[in-house]
Scaffold this motif. Sequence first.
Motif, PDB file in Angstrom:
ATOM      1  N   VAL A 112      59.370  -4.288  13.061  1.00 11.66           N
ATOM      2  CA  VAL A 112      60.024  -4.366  14.518  1.00 11.66           C
ATOM      3  C   VAL A 112      58.986  -4.847  15.390  1.00 11.66           C
ATOM      4  CG1 VAL A 112      60.884  -2.707  16.527  1.00 11.66           C
ATOM      5  CG2 VAL A 112      61.366  -2.235  14.180  1.00 11.66           C
ATOM      6  N   ASP A 113      59.419  -6.091  16.208  1.00 15.32           N
ATOM      7  CA  ASP A 113      58.388  -6.598  17.067  1.00 15.32           C
ATOM      8  C   ASP A 113      57.795  -5.851  18.275  1.00 15.32           C
ATOM      9  OD1 ASP A 113      58.525  -8.855  15.717  1.00 15.32           O
ATOM     10  OD2 ASP A 113      60.508  -9.851  16.742  1.00 15.32           O
ATOM     11  N   LEU A 114      58.771  -5.194  18.921  1.00 10.69           N
ATOM     12  CA  LEU A 114      58.459  -4.287  20.081  1.00 10.69           C
ATOM     13  C   LEU A 114      59.330  -2.782  19.949  1.00 10.69           C
ATOM     14  CD1 LEU A 114      58.342  -7.040  22.879  1.00 10.69           C
ATOM     15  CD2 LEU A 114      56.232  -5.835  21.754  1.00 10.69           C
ATOM     16  N   LEU A 115      58.871  -1.900  20.304  1.00 15.39           N
ATOM     17  CA  LEU A 115      59.469  -0.570  20.374  1.00 15.39           C
ATOM     18  C   LEU A 115      59.182   0.033  21.711  1.00 15.39           C
ATOM     19  CD1 LEU A 115      61.454   1.257  18.980  1.00 15.39           C
ATOM     20  CD2 LEU A 115      59.620   2.587  18.358  1.00 15.39           C
ATOM     21  N   VAL A 116      60.235  -0.160  22.800  1.00 17.69           N
ATOM     22  CA  VAL A 116      60.059   0.365  24.073  1.00 17.69           C
ATOM     23  C   VAL A 116      60.954   1.393  24.399  1.00 17.69           C
ATOM     24  CG1 VAL A 116      58.882  -1.851  24.780  1.00 17.69           C
ATOM     25  CG2 VAL A 116      61.457  -1.367  25.020  1.00 17.69           C
ATOM     26  N   GLU A 117      60.674   2.154  25.439  1.00 14.46           N
ATOM     27  CA  GLU A 117      61.345   3.240  25.768  1.00 14.46           C
ATOM     28  C   GLU A 117      61.453   3.113  27.435  1.00 14.46           C
ATOM     29  OE1 GLU A 117      59.922   7.188  25.130  1.00 14.46           O
ATOM     30  OE2 GLU A 117      57.908   6.555  25.977  1.00 14.46           O
ATOM     31  N   GLN A 161      55.134 -12.145  26.356  1.00 13.88           N
ATOM     32  CA  GLN A 161      55.976 -12.476  27.260  1.00 13.88           C
ATOM     33  C   GLN A 161      57.056 -11.459  27.264  1.00 13.88           C
ATOM     34  OE1 GLN A 161      56.264 -16.465  26.118  1.00 13.88           O
ATOM     35  NE2 GLN A 161      56.271 -16.899  28.207  1.00 13.88           N
ATOM     36  N   ALA A 162      57.824 -11.229  26.263  1.00 10.87           N
ATOM     37  CA  ALA A 162      58.973 -10.099  26.165  1.00 10.87           C
ATOM     38  C   ALA A 162      58.496  -8.902  26.736  1.00 10.87           C
ATOM     39  CB  ALA A 162      59.436 -10.138  24.855  1.00 10.87           C
ATOM     40  N   LEU A 163      57.351  -8.410  26.175  1.00 14.17           N
ATOM     41  CA  LEU A 163      56.701  -7.165  26.872  1.00 14.17           C
ATOM     42  C   LEU A 163      56.539  -7.100  28.266  1.00 14.17           C
ATOM     43  CD1 LEU A 163      55.663  -4.395  26.064  1.00 14.17           C
ATOM     44  CD2 LEU A 163      53.477  -5.438  25.606  1.00 14.17           C
ATOM     45  N   ALA A 164      55.932  -8.072  28.947  1.00  9.14           N
ATOM     46  CA  ALA A 164      55.708  -8.325  30.263  1.00  9.14           C
ATOM     47  C   ALA A 164      57.268  -8.119  30.897  1.00  9.14           C
ATOM     48  CB  ALA A 164      54.993  -9.584  30.871  1.00  9.14           C
ATOM     49  N   LEU A 165      58.193  -8.808  30.460  1.00  6.43           N
ATOM     50  CA  LEU A 165      59.561  -8.407  31.070  1.00  6.43           C
ATOM     51  C   LEU A 165      60.038  -7.262  31.026  1.00  6.43           C
ATOM     52  CD1 LEU A 165      61.309 -11.986  29.533  1.00  6.43           C
ATOM     53  CD2 LEU A 165      60.644 -11.623  31.920  1.00  6.43           C
ATOM     54  N   LEU A 166      59.836  -6.600  29.932  1.00  5.39           N
ATOM     55  CA  LEU A 166      60.140  -5.157  29.595  1.00  5.39           C
ATOM     56  C   LEU A 166      59.651  -4.295  30.713  1.00  5.39           C
ATOM     57  CD1 LEU A 166      60.832  -5.282  25.893  1.00  5.39           C
ATOM     58  CD2 LEU A 166      62.805  -5.038  27.416  1.00  5.39           C
ATOM     59  N   GLN A 167      58.243  -4.368  30.657  1.00  9.35           N
ATOM     60  CA  GLN A 167      57.455  -3.392  31.473  1.00  9.35           C
ATOM     61  C   GLN A 167      57.774  -3.864  32.793  1.00  9.35           C
ATOM     62  OE1 GLN A 167      53.549  -4.525  29.998  1.00  9.35           O
ATOM     63  NE2 GLN A 167      53.436  -2.691  28.848  1.00  9.35           N
ATOM     64  N   GLY A 168      58.172  -4.950  33.302  1.00  5.33           N
ATOM     65  CA  GLY A 168      58.567  -5.240  34.599  1.00  5.33           C
ATOM     66  C   GLY A 168      60.040  -4.579  34.917  1.00  5.33           C
ATOM     67  N   GLY A 221      60.689  -1.523  33.657  1.00  5.59           N
ATOM     68  CA  GLY A 221      60.481  -0.104  33.703  1.00  5.59           C
ATOM     69  C   GLY A 221      60.281   0.474  32.396  1.00  5.59           C
ATOM     70  N   TYR A 222      60.199  -0.474  31.178  1.00  6.51           N
ATOM     71  CA  TYR A 222      59.934   0.042  29.765  1.00  6.51           C
ATOM     72  C   TYR A 222      58.643   0.377  29.780  1.00  6.51           C
ATOM     73  CZ  TYR A 222      64.947  -0.809  28.976  1.00  6.51           C
ATOM     74  OH  TYR A 222      66.081  -0.590  28.971  1.00  6.51           O
ATOM     75  N   HIS A 223      58.321   1.382  28.801  1.00  6.93           N
ATOM     76  CA  HIS A 223      57.001   1.587  28.408  1.00  6.93           C
ATOM     77  C   HIS A 223      56.760   1.169  26.579  1.00  6.93           C
ATOM     78  CE1 HIS A 223      56.042   3.514  32.162  1.00  6.93           C
ATOM     79  NE2 HIS A 223      57.324   4.255  32.031  1.00  6.93           N
ATOM     80  N   LEU A 224      55.740   0.504  26.238  1.00  3.87           N
ATOM     81  CA  LEU A 224      55.627   0.268  24.823  1.00  3.87           C
ATOM     82  C   LEU A 224      55.159   1.471  24.080  1.00  3.87           C
ATOM     83  CD1 LEU A 224      55.130  -2.060  23.097  1.00  3.87           C
ATOM     84  CD2 LEU A 224      52.832  -2.183  23.468  1.00  3.87           C
ATOM     85  N   LEU A 225      56.054   1.664  22.937  1.00  2.00           N
ATOM     86  CA  LEU A 225      55.762   2.824  21.994  1.00  2.00           C
ATOM     87  C   LEU A 225      54.742   2.047  20.838  1.00  2.00           C
ATOM     88  CD1 LEU A 225      58.725   4.908  21.833  1.00  2.00           C
ATOM     89  CD2 LEU A 225      56.837   5.351  23.046  1.00  2.00           C
ATOM     90  N   GLY A 226      54.954   0.710  20.654  1.00  2.11           N
ATOM     91  CA  GLY A 226      54.480   0.034  19.486  1.00  2.11           C
ATOM     92  C   GLY A 226      54.875  -1.385  19.286  1.00  2.11           C
ATOM     93  N   GLN A 227      53.767  -1.992  18.723  1.00  2.00           N
ATOM     94  CA  GLN A 227      54.378  -3.515  18.519  1.00  2.00           C
ATOM     95  C   GLN A 227      53.846  -3.905  17.243  1.00  2.00           C
ATOM     96  OE1 GLN A 227      51.948  -5.821  21.378  1.00  2.00           O
ATOM     97  NE2 GLN A 227      52.728  -7.777  20.871  1.00  2.00           N
ATOM     98  N   ARG A 228      54.871  -4.638  16.704  1.00  2.00           N
ATOM     99  CA  ARG A 228      54.532  -5.255  15.238  1.00  2.00           C
ATOM    100  C   ARG A 228      54.309  -4.119  14.390  1.00  2.00           C
ATOM    101  NH1 ARG A 228      52.504 -10.984  14.083  1.00  2.00           N
ATOM    102  NH2 ARG A 228      53.755 -12.034  15.783  1.00  2.00           N
ATOM    103  N   LEU A 229      55.478  -3.130  14.436  1.00  2.00           N
ATOM    104  CA  LEU A 229      55.417  -1.823  13.818  1.00  2.00           C
ATOM    105  C   LEU A 229      55.961  -2.183  12.239  1.00  2.00           C
ATOM    106  CD1 LEU A 229      56.977   0.436  16.486  1.00  2.00           C
ATOM    107  CD2 LEU A 229      54.605   0.750  15.483  1.00  2.00           C
ATOM    108  N   ARG A 230      55.097  -1.850  11.217  1.00  4.10           N
ATOM    109  CA  ARG A 230      55.732  -2.329   9.907  1.00  4.10           C
ATOM    110  C   ARG A 230      55.903  -1.242   9.238  1.00  4.10           C
ATOM    111  NH1 ARG A 230      51.405  -7.124   8.172  1.00  4.10           N
ATOM    112  NH2 ARG A 230      51.976  -8.317  10.039  1.00  4.10           N
ATOM    113  N   THR A 231      57.273  -1.213   8.356  1.00  5.90           N
ATOM    114  CA  THR A 231      57.734  -0.087   7.531  1.00  5.90           C
ATOM    115  C   THR A 231      57.857  -0.939   6.270  1.00  5.90           C
ATOM    116  OG1 THR A 231      60.077  -0.265   7.927  1.00  5.90           O
ATOM    117  CG2 THR A 231      58.690   0.676   9.552  1.00  5.90           C
ATOM    118  N   PRO A 232      58.318   0.047   5.231  1.00  4.64           N
ATOM    119  CA  PRO A 232      58.699  -0.440   3.555  1.00  4.64           C
ATOM    120  C   PRO A 232      59.831  -1.621   4.003  1.00  4.64           C
ATOM    121  CG  PRO A 232      58.221   1.836   3.735  1.00  4.64           C
ATOM    122  CD  PRO A 232      58.126   1.504   5.110  1.00  4.64           C
ATOM    123  N   PHE A 233      60.642  -1.455   5.009  1.00 10.48           N
ATOM    124  CA  PHE A 233      61.774  -2.148   5.194  1.00 10.48           C
ATOM    125  C   PHE A 233      61.671  -3.374   5.965  1.00 10.48           C
ATOM    126  CE2 PHE A 233      62.973   2.116   4.607  1.00 10.48           C
ATOM    127  CZ  PHE A 233      63.712   2.164   3.404  1.00 10.48           C
TER     128      PHE A 233
END
Length: 134
Positions: free
Chosen positions: A56-61, A32-39, A41-53
């Motif tokens: 991040v649920d979503l990364l958009v630009e 739902q959040a992604l749909a709002l962001l895309q509406g 004008g944001y574009h998805l770079l990644g979802q559920r991006l895991r790191t050692p720290f």
Amino acid sequence: MTGDRPSAGHSSPLRRRRGQKAYESGLQAEQQALALLQGAGYHLLGQRLRTPFGEVDLLVENQHWLVGVEVKRRRFLSDSTTALHPRQASRLLKTLDYLLQTRPDWGRENTRFDLIAFDHQGQHCHLQDILRQY
């Protein structure tokens, strides 16, 4: 007296069902959040991006911003908007920093972290630049 309580380290079927339901609810909130962001004008770079720290649920630009997004869903919207605690905020900052170090092509002059909060009825609130205070 066996069978009355799960042994140490094992979760009960009820607890597993609740956990699965929470996981599915979280995935739905992220979509739902992604749909709002895309509406917007944001574009998805990644979802559920895991790191050692952490994750991040979503990364958009968009053409001006790189935005890390934390998504929260609680029964009441007021609980969702206050669900981000200082310890988690610190992890999110470290996680975003790690992602930018490992993916310099994602870097932008303007970077922020937003919170998109939902209640159980689907009402939402988008709080921008939530980590500036940390």
